[in-house]
Design an enzyme around this catalytic site. Structure first.
Site, mmCIF file in Angstrom:
data_model
loop_
_atom_site.group_PDB
_atom_site.id
_atom_site.type_symbol
_atom_site.label_atom_id
_atom_site.label_comp_id
_atom_site.label_asym_id
_atom_site.label_seq_id
_atom_site.Cartn_x
_atom_site.Cartn_y
_atom_site.Cartn_z
ATOM 1 N N LYS A 183 64.882 97.654 22.589
ATOM 2 C CA LYS A 183 64.114 98.470 21.512
ATOM 3 C C LYS A 183 64.942 99.797 21.272
ATOM 4 C CE LYS A 183 59.932 101.017 20.872
ATOM 5 N NZ LYS A 183 60.711 102.236 20.320
ATOM 6 N N GLY A 221 57.431 101.296 23.627
ATOM 7 C CA GLY A 221 58.255 101.480 24.935
ATOM 8 C C GLY A 221 57.430 101.484 26.017
ATOM 9 N N GLU A 259 69.763 107.562 31.860
ATOM 10 C CA GLU A 259 70.947 108.401 31.653
ATOM 11 C C GLU A 259 70.273 109.299 30.402
ATOM 12 O OE1 GLU A 259 73.133 110.459 29.366
ATOM 13 O OE2 GLU A 259 73.382 108.780 28.135
ATOM 14 N N CYS A 293 74.479 114.155 24.280
ATOM 15 C CA CYS A 293 74.150 114.562 25.690
ATOM 16 C C CYS A 293 74.967 115.216 26.430
ATOM 17 C CB CYS A 293 73.173 113.730 26.173
ATOM 18 S SG CYS A 293 74.266 112.228 26.423
ATOM 19 N N GLU A 392 68.144 121.646 26.390
ATOM 20 C CA GLU A 392 69.119 120.749 25.498
ATOM 21 C C GLU A 392 68.530 121.114 24.096
ATOM 22 O OE1 GLU A 392 71.301 116.409 25.938
ATOM 23 O OE2 GLU A 392 68.964 116.570 26.144
#
Length: 488
Positions: A183, A221, A259, A293, A392
């Site tokens: 997905k 999801g 991750e 990232c 982030e």
């Protein structure tokens, strides 16, 4: 002949290219804000069919046991992708906003070439290990440790480096003998759909082994992570979403590979060439508009060289103008969406509100009337406790923070919920070793060393994730261990 139809790129379910039951949804060029075309919009029934197809292909075929077939199919895929590279490269630049120069590396060709590593593993990996004979409880027993595929893998991937991340999951998972439901992010459906078309039309991968389901519905999801027919979830994305993935997978005790995010530190030791190091850090955070990232977004510099580092980084970042990703000289293209641009602008406003100094950049590119462009931005005069130093941002934004020696630099680098990557620049090897030993992070670059490679594991400490991707360690994430003991 084109692999995709602009009126609706297809799903791949059970070996069949088909339209989604939910109709279609638009995919947009982030450099122009124009609609590129339509992608198949899968609904819950489509995903259910994809999971069922993957389950059947794993349970009822020899895919998981036929190592030679898997190696053959992975090499076919690599060859076919290379033969259609020009079309796929154009799709990638248009949909991802990736500078075309990057498609000759990590945005396409690199991940495609890395499939050979997975094919080789399927052929050469030691699937059984003889543990010898032992006599527990007085019974002589010959033991063999066998490694086997986990089963059905649900792979959920983001939009920033979609080919890299899709193939970092597809290659090892297929080589290990699993079947997959992929997905991809709704921001970049075409780059996944084109891979589905290549698989269906140009490889011998059996029906149901790979299923690719594009959708605008984020709830799919959740469906993928909770379905009991799925044995493992391999997820790359934000730390916040990773927590939700873990929660959703918990009732069925699925294995989860995660991750996640990063806020990595670039440490300059005081014996380094400060200007060269600061220039390198400033340049790297501008690549692909900072949407990585593992990029180092905190620059930790010796306090005595703070102004020197700020000036050097500002000069480099100020010279890099956001530009058309189809131009071969572009380094910093657009960010993926208006939503993401707004998120970055929110952080820049927070930096100002907390007393930060915008040395260069600080807003939308003034010479770009269309497209989601943000200027490379350098922020100074904030501490490691500031919002922009802790969260982030995922944009071309670098925060410069002074440190008071090697141990203080280690402390600052580790004073973060993340631990994904980092960099160290210096000349004294003993000091470099001290810093690299002290920083708790999954990957470290020393003086510009490149850690990205098919045979090298990638992943993070702390809230940057669980497990490793790529390398032997990444391949083994997709395996179970079975001990067989036979009485002698």
């Amino acid at each position: 002949m084109s692999l995709l139809d602009a009126d609706g790129s297809p799903l791949l379910i059970g070996g069949e290219l088909r339209q989604g039951r939910g109709g279609t949804f638009a995919t947009v060029n982030p450099a122009t804000e124009e609609t590129l075309g339509q992608a198949a919009d899968a609904d819950a029934a489509d995903l259910d069919a994809a999971i069922g197809a993957a389950r059947t292909a794993f349970d009822d075929t020899d895919w998981s046991r036929d190592h030679a077939l898997r190696a053959h199919c992975i090499r076919q895929l690599r060859t076919a992708l290379t033969e259609h590279a020009d079309e796929i490269r154009d799709i990638t630049v248009a949909e991802v906003g990736a500078p075309v120069m990057l498609t000759h590396g990590p945005q396409f060709q690199g991940p495609v070439d890395d499939l050979e590593f997975s094919a080789n593993l399927a052929e050469t990996y030691s699937w059984e290990t003889d543990l010898g004979t032992a006599s527990p409880m007085g019974i002589a027993s010959a033991r063999v440790l066998r490694r086997e595929a986990i089963g059905v893998v649900g792979a959920i991937t983001p939009w920033n480096f979609p080919h890299q991340i899709n193939f970092a999951k597809l290659g090892p998972a297929l080589a290990a003998g699993n079947t997959i439901v992929l997905k991809p992010a709704p921001d970049t459906p075409w780059v996944a759909a084109v891979v589905g078309a290549v698989i269906a039309e140009h490889t011998d991968i059996p029906p149901g082994v790979v299923n690719i389901v594009t959708s605008s519905d984020h709830s799919l999801g959740t469906q993928l992570t909770t379905d009991p027919r799925v044995d493992m979830i391999s997820f790359t994305g934000s730390t916040a979403t990773g927590r939700t993935v873990m929660t959703n997978a918990a009732p069925t005790l699925k294995k989860t590979f995660l991750e996640l995010g990063g806020k990595s530190a670039f440490i300059i030791i005081d014996d380094a060439d400060v200007v060269a190091a600061a220039n390198y850090a400033a340049f790297s955070v501008c690549v692909h508009a900072g949407q990585g990232c593992a990029l180092t977004t905190r620059l930790l510099v010796p306090r005595a060289h703070y102004d020197e580092a700020v000036n050097a980084a500002a000069k480099t970042m100020g010279s890099i103008r956001p530009g058309d990703p189809t131009n071969s000289g572009t380094i910093c293209g657009p960010v993926i969406s208006d939503r993401q641009r707004g998120r970055i602008e929110h952080y820049l406003n927070l930096a100002r509100a907390e007393g930060g100094r915008i040395v260069t950049g600080g807003g939308r590119a003034p010479d770009r009337d269309r497209g989601y462009f943000i200027e490379p931005t350098l922020i100074a005069d904030l501490g490691n406790d500031s919002t922009v130093a802790r969260e982030e941002i995922f944009g071309p934004v670098l925060v410069v923070i002074p440190h008071d020696g090697d141990d203080d630099a280690i402390r600052l680098a580790n004073d973060s919920p993340y631990g994904l990557s980092g960099a160290v620049w210096g000349t004294d090897q003993a000091r470099i070793d001290h810093v690299t030993s002290g920083v708790r992070t999954g990957t470290l670059s020393v003086n510009g060393g490149i850690w990205y490679s098919a045979d090298a594991p990638f992943g993070g400490y702390k809230q940057s994730g669980i497990g490793r991707e790529m390398g032997i360690a990444g391949f083994e994430e997709y395996l179970e261990s079975k001990l067989i003991s036979t009485a002698r």
